[in-house]
Design a protein around this motif. Structure first.
Motif, PDB file in Angstrom:
ATOM      1  N   VAL A  72       0.838  -1.208   0.000  1.00  0.00           N
ATOM      2  CA  VAL A  72       0.000   0.000   0.000  1.00  0.00           C
ATOM      3  C   VAL A  72       0.875   1.262   0.000  1.00  0.00           C
ATOM      4  CG1 VAL A  72      -1.699   1.336   1.318  1.00  0.00           C
ATOM      5  CG2 VAL A  72      -1.983  -1.128   1.072  1.00  0.00           C
ATOM      6  N   ILE A  73       1.943   1.251   0.792  1.00  0.00           N
ATOM      7  CA  ILE A  73       2.825   2.428   0.822  1.00  0.00           C
ATOM      8  C   ILE A  73       3.498   2.619  -0.534  1.00  0.00           C
ATOM      9  CG2 ILE A  73       4.924   3.425   1.836  1.00  0.00           C
ATOM     10  CD1 ILE A  73       4.139   2.131   4.496  1.00  0.00           C
ATOM     11  N   ALA A  74       3.942   1.526  -1.150  1.00  0.00           N
ATOM     12  CA  ALA A  74       4.583   1.631  -2.464  1.00  0.00           C
ATOM     13  C   ALA A  74       3.588   2.159  -3.491  1.00  0.00           C
ATOM     14  CB  ALA A  74       5.128   0.270  -2.889  1.00  0.00           C
ATOM     15  N   SER A  75       2.328   1.697  -3.425  1.00  0.00           N
ATOM     16  CA  SER A  75       1.300   2.184  -4.359  1.00  0.00           C
ATOM     17  C   SER A  75       1.059   3.674  -4.156  1.00  0.00           C
ATOM     18  CB  SER A  75      -0.030   1.463  -4.140  1.00  0.00           C
ATOM     19  OG  SER A  75       0.120   0.095  -4.332  1.00  0.00           O
ATOM     20  N   GLY A  85      -4.097   7.172   0.711  1.00  0.00           N
ATOM     21  CA  GLY A  85      -3.474   8.004   1.738  1.00  0.00           C
ATOM     22  C   GLY A  85      -4.259   8.150   3.027  1.00  0.00           C
ATOM     23  N   THR A  86      -5.579   8.016   2.948  1.00  0.00           N
ATOM     24  CA  THR A  86      -6.387   8.231   4.152  1.00  0.00           C
ATOM     25  C   THR A  86      -6.025   7.228   5.255  1.00  0.00           C
ATOM     26  OG1 THR A  86      -8.154   9.052   2.755  1.00  0.00           O
ATOM     27  CG2 THR A  86      -8.756   8.456   4.993  1.00  0.00           C
ATOM     28  N   VAL A  87      -5.911   5.956   4.864  1.00  0.00           N
ATOM     29  CA  VAL A  87      -5.574   4.915   5.841  1.00  0.00           C
ATOM     30  C   VAL A  87      -4.153   5.120   6.373  1.00  0.00           C
ATOM     31  CG1 VAL A  87      -5.227   2.431   6.122  1.00  0.00           C
ATOM     32  CG2 VAL A  87      -7.165   3.261   4.809  1.00  0.00           C
ATOM     33  N   LEU A  88      -3.241   5.481   5.463  1.00  0.00           N
ATOM     34  CA  LEU A  88      -1.857   5.696   5.886  1.00  0.00           C
ATOM     35  C   LEU A  88      -1.742   6.934   6.775  1.00  0.00           C
ATOM     36  CD1 LEU A  88      -0.011   4.930   2.513  1.00  0.00           C
ATOM     37  CD2 LEU A  88      -0.357   3.410   4.477  1.00  0.00           C
ATOM     38  N   ALA A  89      -2.541   7.948   6.474  1.00  0.00           N
ATOM     39  CA  ALA A  89      -2.508   9.179   7.274  1.00  0.00           C
ATOM     40  C   ALA A  89      -2.921   8.886   8.711  1.00  0.00           C
ATOM     41  CB  ALA A  89      -3.426  10.230   6.665  1.00  0.00           C
ATOM     42  N   ALA A  90      -3.907   8.005   8.883  1.00  0.00           N
ATOM     43  CA  ALA A  90      -4.358   7.661  10.237  1.00  0.00           C
ATOM     44  C   ALA A  90      -3.223   6.985  11.007  1.00  0.00           C
ATOM     45  CB  ALA A  90      -5.574   6.744  10.158  1.00  0.00           C
ATOM     46  N   ALA A  91      -2.457   6.139  10.305  1.00  0.00           N
ATOM     47  CA  ALA A  91      -1.337   5.446  10.967  1.00  0.00           C
ATOM     48  C   ALA A  91      -0.225   6.435  11.330  1.00  0.00           C
ATOM     49  CB  ALA A  91      -0.800   4.343  10.060  1.00  0.00           C
ATOM     50  N   LEU A  92       0.063   7.358  10.428  1.00  0.00           N
ATOM     51  CA  LEU A  92       1.118   8.343  10.712  1.00  0.00           C
ATOM     52  C   LEU A  92       0.715   9.227  11.901  1.00  0.00           C
ATOM     53  CD1 LEU A  92       3.850   9.577  10.016  1.00  0.00           C
ATOM     54  CD2 LEU A  92       2.699  11.060   8.369  1.00  0.00           C
ATOM     55  N   ARG A  93      -0.558   9.583  11.925  1.00  0.00           N
ATOM     56  CA  ARG A  93      -1.061  10.408  13.027  1.00  0.00           C
ATOM     57  C   ARG A  93      -0.890   9.682  14.367  1.00  0.00           C
ATOM     58  NH1 ARG A  93      -5.827  14.165  13.530  1.00  0.00           N
ATOM     59  NH2 ARG A  93      -6.758  13.741  15.536  1.00  0.00           N
ATOM     60  N   THR A  94      -1.190   8.377  14.376  1.00  0.00           N
ATOM     61  CA  THR A  94      -1.007   7.585  15.594  1.00  0.00           C
ATOM     62  C   THR A  94       0.451   7.604  16.039  1.00  0.00           C
ATOM     63  OG1 THR A  94      -2.839   6.144  15.001  1.00  0.00           O
ATOM     64  CG2 THR A  94      -1.270   5.267  16.588  1.00  0.00           C
ATOM     65  N   SER A  95       1.351   7.478  15.057  1.00  0.00           N
ATOM     66  CA  SER A  95       2.777   7.496  15.370  1.00  0.00           C
ATOM     67  C   SER A  95       3.175   8.829  16.001  1.00  0.00           C
ATOM     68  CB  SER A  95       3.568   7.245  14.073  1.00  0.00           C
ATOM     69  OG  SER A  95       4.938   7.186  14.337  1.00  0.00           O
TER      70      SER A  95
END
Ligand SMILES: [Zn+2]
Length: 233
Positions: A72-75, A85-95
């Motif tokens: 997903v990150i590579a895509s 990006g929405t799903v990845l943004a949620a993970a980055l925010r958690t970090s």
């Protein structure tokens, strides 16, 4: 100062999901006809914050860069799938949230600093992945770091060459002086980029309280010459 604007990103998520109804897409993780990220892949992208010490820098990561996460990150980064990006943004925010909590900093005292994309990466993509994720997470990094010389694509290089490639690559702008910063980046491989960013900020008279990344490569991949994806770690 770190601010959260969740309503905007929630509305955006709803709009993107609605768009998928009229313009069918394939999951960027597994390819099934669905939303940008199907439910199974979204479950694999659920953040699990971990903190490690890297030469005295506390680095928090939300995901492990392998399997569906890696796909997903590579895509998102290299195949134009900004809809993932929405799903990845949620993970980055958690970090980011975990890194801030672990630092025991005074509320409102920390500013975010992201790593600038290399000109070649920006040209190739047309967007800066970390900036897009932060925006969708309702966060904003300040452009306090800038590249002062050209570097090679990190994906071509082993651990030692990565360090040399990133040596004194960055400088901090005068506005960074006396600031307290949390570094933010997408993928942690050897840490050479984050450590260089910390050096640049410390030399400019700023403090660095730690770093938050989206995903960290599994230990067995660290230092390997190239996996073709973690291109500008
Ligand atoms: Zn999927």
């Amino acid at each position: 100062m770190v601010r959260f604007e969740s309503t905007v990103s929630a509305t955006r998520t709803a709009l993107l999901d609605a768009l998928a109804l009229v313009s069918p897409v394939r999951c960027s993780g597994c390819g099934v006809a669905d939303r940008a990220v199907c439910d199974d892949c979204a479950a694999a992208l659920r953040p699990c914050p971990r903190q490690i010490d890297m030469s005295g820098l506390a680095v928090t990561s939300a995901l492990t860069y392998a399997g569906v996460v890696r796909q997903v990150i590579a895509s998102f980064k290299d195949a134009g799938r900004t809809d993932a990006g929405t799903v990845l943004a949620a993970a980055l925010r958690t970090s980011v949230v975990h890194a801030l909590a672990a630092s025991h900093s005074e509320p409102g005292s920390v500013r975010l600093a992201s790593i600038p994309s290399t000109p070649a990466a920006r040209r190739a993509r047309g967007y800066a992945p970390v900036a897009v994720l932060l925006r969708r997470a309702g966060l904003r990094a300040e452009p306090v770091l800038c590249a002062v010389r050209a570097t090679r694509d990190q994906a071509e290089l082993g651990a030692r060459a990565r360090r040399e490639n990133r040596d004194r690559w960055l400088a901090a702008r005068p506005g960074a002086r006396a600031g307290r910063f949390l570094l933010v980046d997408d993928i942690l491989t050897t840490g050479s980029t984050l450590l260089e960013a910390r050096r640049a900020l410390l030399e400019a008279g700023a403090q660095v309280i730690g770093a938050a990344v989206l995903a960290r490569t599994p230990l067995r991949l660290e230092g390997r010459a190239s996996d073709g994806f973690a291109d500008d770690e």
